[in-house]
Design an enzyme around this catalytic site. Structure first.
Site, PDB file in Angstrom:
ATOM      1  N   ASP A  49      -5.706  -1.459  -0.451  1.00 45.33           N
ATOM      2  CA  ASP A  49      -6.622  -0.860   0.521  1.00 45.33           C
ATOM      3  C   ASP A  49      -5.870   0.061   1.481  1.00 45.33           C
ATOM      4  O   ASP A  49      -4.771  -0.266   1.944  1.00 45.33           O
ATOM      5  CB  ASP A  49      -7.278  -1.997   1.329  1.00 45.33           C
ATOM      6  N   TYR A  54      -4.761   5.437   8.792  1.00 48.13           N
ATOM      7  CA  TYR A  54      -3.649   4.484   8.939  1.00 48.13           C
ATOM      8  C   TYR A  54      -2.331   5.253   9.065  1.00 48.13           C
ATOM      9  O   TYR A  54      -1.972   6.050   8.197  1.00 48.13           O
ATOM     10  CB  TYR A  54      -3.565   3.516   7.751  1.00 48.13           C
ATOM     11  N   SER A 151     -17.994  -0.430   6.012  1.00 45.43           N
ATOM     12  CA  SER A 151     -17.116  -1.383   6.692  1.00 45.43           C
ATOM     13  C   SER A 151     -17.637  -1.615   8.099  1.00 45.43           C
ATOM     14  O   SER A 151     -17.791  -0.664   8.868  1.00 45.43           O
ATOM     15  CB  SER A 151     -15.677  -0.863   6.734  1.00 45.43           C
ATOM     16  N   GLN A 177     -17.001  -4.208   3.777  1.00 46.94           N
ATOM     17  CA  GLN A 177     -15.678  -4.717   4.165  1.00 46.94           C
ATOM     18  C   GLN A 177     -15.774  -5.199   5.613  1.00 46.94           C
ATOM     19  O   GLN A 177     -16.108  -4.408   6.504  1.00 46.94           O
ATOM     20  CB  GLN A 177     -14.615  -3.615   4.026  1.00 46.94           C
ATOM     21  N   SER A 207      -8.022  -8.769   7.937  1.00 47.31           N
ATOM     22  CA  SER A 207      -7.375  -9.533   9.022  1.00 47.31           C
ATOM     23  C   SER A 207      -7.528 -11.041   8.843  1.00 47.31           C
ATOM     24  O   SER A 207      -7.968 -11.752   9.750  1.00 47.31           O
ATOM     25  CB  SER A 207      -7.895  -9.083  10.392  1.00 47.31           C
ATOM     26  N   PRO A 208      -7.139 -11.552   7.657  1.00 47.04           N
ATOM     27  CA  PRO A 208      -7.353 -12.973   7.346  1.00 47.04           C
ATOM     28  C   PRO A 208      -6.504 -13.911   8.201  1.00 47.04           C
ATOM     29  O   PRO A 208      -6.849 -15.076   8.361  1.00 47.04           O
ATOM     30  CB  PRO A 208      -6.945 -13.080   5.872  1.00 47.04           C
ATOM     31  N   LEU A 209      -5.391 -13.386   8.724  1.00 47.58           N
ATOM     32  CA  LEU A 209      -4.526 -14.241   9.554  1.00 47.58           C
ATOM     33  C   LEU A 209      -4.629 -13.851  11.023  1.00 47.58           C
ATOM     34  O   LEU A 209      -3.742 -14.158  11.810  1.00 47.58           O
ATOM     35  CB  LEU A 209      -3.072 -14.165   9.065  1.00 47.58           C
ATOM     36  N   GLY A 282      -2.245  -8.543   4.761  1.00 47.92           N
ATOM     37  CA  GLY A 282      -1.325  -7.508   5.247  1.00 47.92           C
ATOM     38  C   GLY A 282       0.013  -8.168   5.482  1.00 47.92           C
ATOM     39  O   GLY A 282       0.080  -9.158   6.195  1.00 47.92           O
ATOM     40  N   GLU A 291       4.510 -16.035   0.087  1.00 44.47           N
ATOM     41  CA  GLU A 291       3.847 -17.231   0.644  1.00 44.47           C
ATOM     42  C   GLU A 291       2.327 -17.066   0.550  1.00 44.47           C
ATOM     43  O   GLU A 291       1.624 -17.978   0.114  1.00 44.47           O
ATOM     44  CB  GLU A 291       4.279 -17.375   2.107  1.00 44.47           C
TER      45      GLU A 291
HETATM   46  N1  LIG Z   1     -11.903  -2.090   7.528  1.00 44.81           N
HETATM   47  C1  LIG Z   1     -11.272  -2.224   8.669  1.00 44.81           C
HETATM   48  O1  LIG Z   1     -11.754  -1.837   9.727  1.00 44.81           O
HETATM   49  C2  LIG Z   1      -9.918  -2.893   8.682  1.00 44.81           C
HETATM   50  C3  LIG Z   1      -9.342  -3.313   9.895  1.00 44.81           C
HETATM   51  C4  LIG Z   1      -8.086  -3.950   9.870  1.00 44.81           C
HETATM   52  C5  LIG Z   1      -7.447  -4.133   8.649  1.00 44.81           C
HETATM   53  N2  LIG Z   1      -8.018  -3.701   7.472  1.00 44.81           N
HETATM   54  C6  LIG Z   1      -7.334  -3.882   6.162  1.00 44.81           C
HETATM   55  O2  LIG Z   1      -6.971  -5.242   5.995  1.00 44.81           O
HETATM   56  C7  LIG Z   1      -5.566  -5.355   5.768  1.00 44.81           C
HETATM   57  C8  LIG Z   1      -5.061  -6.657   6.324  1.00 44.81           C
HETATM   58  O3  LIG Z   1      -5.336  -6.733   7.732  1.00 44.81           O
HETATM   59  P1  LIG Z   1      -4.265  -7.294   8.743  1.00 44.81           P
HETATM   60  O4  LIG Z   1      -3.005  -6.522   8.613  1.00 44.81           O
HETATM   61  O5  LIG Z   1      -4.914  -7.385  10.073  1.00 44.81           O
HETATM   62  O6  LIG Z   1      -4.036  -8.773   8.092  1.00 44.81           O
HETATM   63  P2  LIG Z   1      -3.406 -10.119   8.665  1.00 44.81           P
HETATM   64  O7  LIG Z   1      -2.881 -10.836   7.482  1.00 44.81           O
HETATM   65  O8  LIG Z   1      -4.417 -10.821   9.517  1.00 44.81           O
HETATM   66  O9  LIG Z   1      -2.224  -9.671   9.621  1.00 44.81           O
HETATM   67  C9  LIG Z   1      -1.025  -9.081   9.162  1.00 44.81           C
HETATM   68  C10 LIG Z   1       0.067  -9.591  10.078  1.00 44.81           C
HETATM   69  O10 LIG Z   1       0.290 -10.956   9.730  1.00 44.81           O
HETATM   70  C11 LIG Z   1       1.658 -11.179   9.485  1.00 44.81           C
HETATM   71  N3  LIG Z   1       1.763 -12.097   8.349  1.00 44.81           N
HETATM   72  C12 LIG Z   1       1.205 -11.955   7.134  1.00 44.81           C
HETATM   73  N4  LIG Z   1       1.509 -13.013   6.358  1.00 44.81           N
HETATM   74  C13 LIG Z   1       2.274 -13.827   7.114  1.00 44.81           C
HETATM   75  C14 LIG Z   1       2.904 -15.065   6.876  1.00 44.81           C
HETATM   76  N5  LIG Z   1       2.783 -15.677   5.701  1.00 44.81           N
HETATM   77  N6  LIG Z   1       3.640 -15.629   7.880  1.00 44.81           N
HETATM   78  C15 LIG Z   1       3.764 -15.021   9.078  1.00 44.81           C
HETATM   79  N7  LIG Z   1       3.183 -13.828   9.370  1.00 44.81           N
HETATM   80  C16 LIG Z   1       2.451 -13.241   8.395  1.00 44.81           C
HETATM   81  C17 LIG Z   1       2.244  -9.850   9.112  1.00 44.81           C
HETATM   82  O11 LIG Z   1       3.600  -9.890   9.445  1.00 44.81           O
HETATM   83  P3  LIG Z   1       4.718  -9.062   8.618  1.00 44.81           P
HETATM   84  O12 LIG Z   1       4.243  -7.672   8.621  1.00 44.81           O
HETATM   85  O13 LIG Z   1       5.946  -9.311   9.438  1.00 44.81           O
HETATM   86  O14 LIG Z   1       4.808  -9.655   7.228  1.00 44.81           O
HETATM   87  C18 LIG Z   1       1.413  -8.891   9.961  1.00 44.81           C
HETATM   88  O15 LIG Z   1       1.969  -8.819  11.257  1.00 44.81           O
HETATM   89  C19 LIG Z   1      -4.983  -4.085   6.416  1.00 44.81           C
HETATM   90  O16 LIG Z   1      -3.726  -3.734   5.881  1.00 44.81           O
HETATM   91  C20 LIG Z   1      -6.050  -3.068   6.093  1.00 44.81           C
HETATM   92  O17 LIG Z   1      -5.869  -2.575   4.773  1.00 44.81           O
HETATM   93  C21 LIG Z   1      -9.244  -3.103   7.474  1.00 44.81           C
END
Ligand SMILES: NC(=O)c1ccc[n+]([C@@H]2O[C@H](COP(=O)([O-])OP(=O)(O)OC[C@H]3O[C@@H](n4cnc5c(N)ncnc54)[C@H](OP(=O)(O)O)[C@@H]3O)[C@@H](O)[C@H]2O)c1
Length: 316
Positions: A49, A54, A151, A177, A207-209, A282, A291
């Site tokens: 994605d 971005y 989205s 989304q 943003s699952p985490l 992400g 993990e």
């Molecule tokens: N449609 C929309 O409006 C929208 C908005 C936001 C995001 N998105 C999409 O969704 C994707 C994921 O969102 P997100 O980045 O917010 O996801 P997220 O998984 O909630 O957050 C990512 C953060 O979590 C950390 N992380 C991930 N796995 C980990 C683990 N096992 N242990 C410790 N820290 C961990 C990452 O650290 P590290 O980087 O240090 O590994 C990063 O800082 C984005 O890349 C984007 O493509 C879409």
């Protein structure tokens, strides 16, 4: 890896997928992004994605380089349009002009002939929904996109688009989304699940985490080299309230009992929903990616008793 059907499109999407917000084109250089993506691909992830905004377009460039050389039929790529990416009053939104300019720029940055799924990143109150549906259909006819989705559109806005498309014999959106995690449940569970089920609409969640908080990484403060330590993301530190941290610590106890990390529990819990097509993760660190991908096939650990314990923590 397990694959789920995207509505009635016939497309199979890996239930865990990889996003490129922050990590690609920002925290990671092209070589490191490629390494992360290839590891995910080798483990069966087939959906990546991105969005036009971005890292100011750098995420698309980096993602395009990372998939170079992979068989095009083996992966799905999405991008998005809405947020400002160009100069002037028309450099944003969902007008036919901006969508046309944005898709051209995205395809160029990705160095691809087409995008599999194109998202309207948000609803645009200034553009008639009929116009958006028509523009998406033009792009499909031109072969620039294969499917389109929304989205964070409100259910009634999605219904309007589907209704108009069906009446006008046009192709409706096939996926929504939306944000969804243990700490942000309402937008999916209360607002979008019913419509996805009723309309056979795919549901991709992001943003699952909760941007890393649900991994427990912030339980004892903000570690150096973490997202929230970065000046650009300082505004998100407000998420680390004592209540949130105490919930994450309580969840950590459950995950330990199950032999999972807290991040794996948070991802496996999302995957319990049959309506959900894929969880967009992400990560910029290889150990985080690995993990997270190990969260698949853990569903049998989530017994009714475990789900009740989780619900109690989350609803407190
Ligand atoms: N449609 C929309 O409006 C929208 C908005 C936001 C995001 N998105 C999409 O969704 C994707 C994921 O969102 P997100 O980045 O917010 O996801 P997220 O998984 O909630 O957050 C990512 C953060 O979590 C950390 N992380 C991930 N796995 C980990 C683990 N096992 N242990 C410790 N820290 C961990 C990452 O650290 P590290 O980087 O240090 O590994 C990063 O800082 C984005 O890349 C984007 O493509 C879409």
């Amino acid at each position: 890896m397990n694959y789920r059907n995207l509505g009635k499109t016939g497309l199979k999407v890996s239930e865990l997928s990889l996003g490129s917000y922050v990590n690609f084109g920002d925290f990671l250089d092209d070589k490191a992004s490629t390494k992360i993506l290839r590891e995910a691909f080798d483990q069966g992830v087939n959906f990546f994605d991105t969005a036009d905004n971005y890292s100011n377009g750098k995420a698309e460039i980096s993602l395009g380089k990372a998939v170079k050389g992979l068989p095009r039929e083996a992966y799905l790529i999405s991008s998005k349009v809405f947020f400002p990416t160009m100069q002037g009053v028309n450099g944003r939104g969902l007008s036919r002009k901006h969508i046309t300019e944005s898709i051209h720029a995205s395809l160029k940055r990705l160095d691809l002939e087409y995008i599999d799924i194109y998202f309207c990143h948000r609803f645009d109150p200034d553009t008639a929904v009929e116009d958006v549906v028509q523009t998406m259909n033009i792009l499909i006819k031109q072969g620039k996109i294969l499917y389109w989705g929304t989205s964070m559109w409100e259910p009634y806005q999605i219904i309007d688009a589907i209704r108009y498309a069906n009446n006008a014999n046009l192709i409706p959106p096939v996926v929504e989304q939306a944000r969804y995690s243990m700490l942000t449940r309402e937008e999916v569970e209360k607002e979008r699940l019913d419509i996805c089920r009723e309309q056979n609409l795919g549901l991709f969640t992001f943003s699952p985490l909760f941007m890393g908080v649900l991994s427990g990484a912030y339980n004892n403060g903000i570690p150096e080299n973490s997202l929230l330590a970065h000046d650009d993301y300082a505004f998100r530190r407000g998420r680390l309230t004592p209540k949130v941290i105490s919930k994450v610590k309580a969840l950590a106890q459950i995950s330990m009992d199950l032999g999972l990390s807290t991040a794996q529990l948070a991802l496996a819990w999302l995957l319990r929903l049959p309506e959900l097509t894929t969880v967009i993760t992400g990560a910029s660190k290889m150990e985080h990616l690995k993990e997270n991908l190990s969260a698949i096939n853990q569903g049998e650990k989530l017994t009714t008793e475990v789900l009740d314990r989780i619900d109690k923590i989350l609803s407190d």
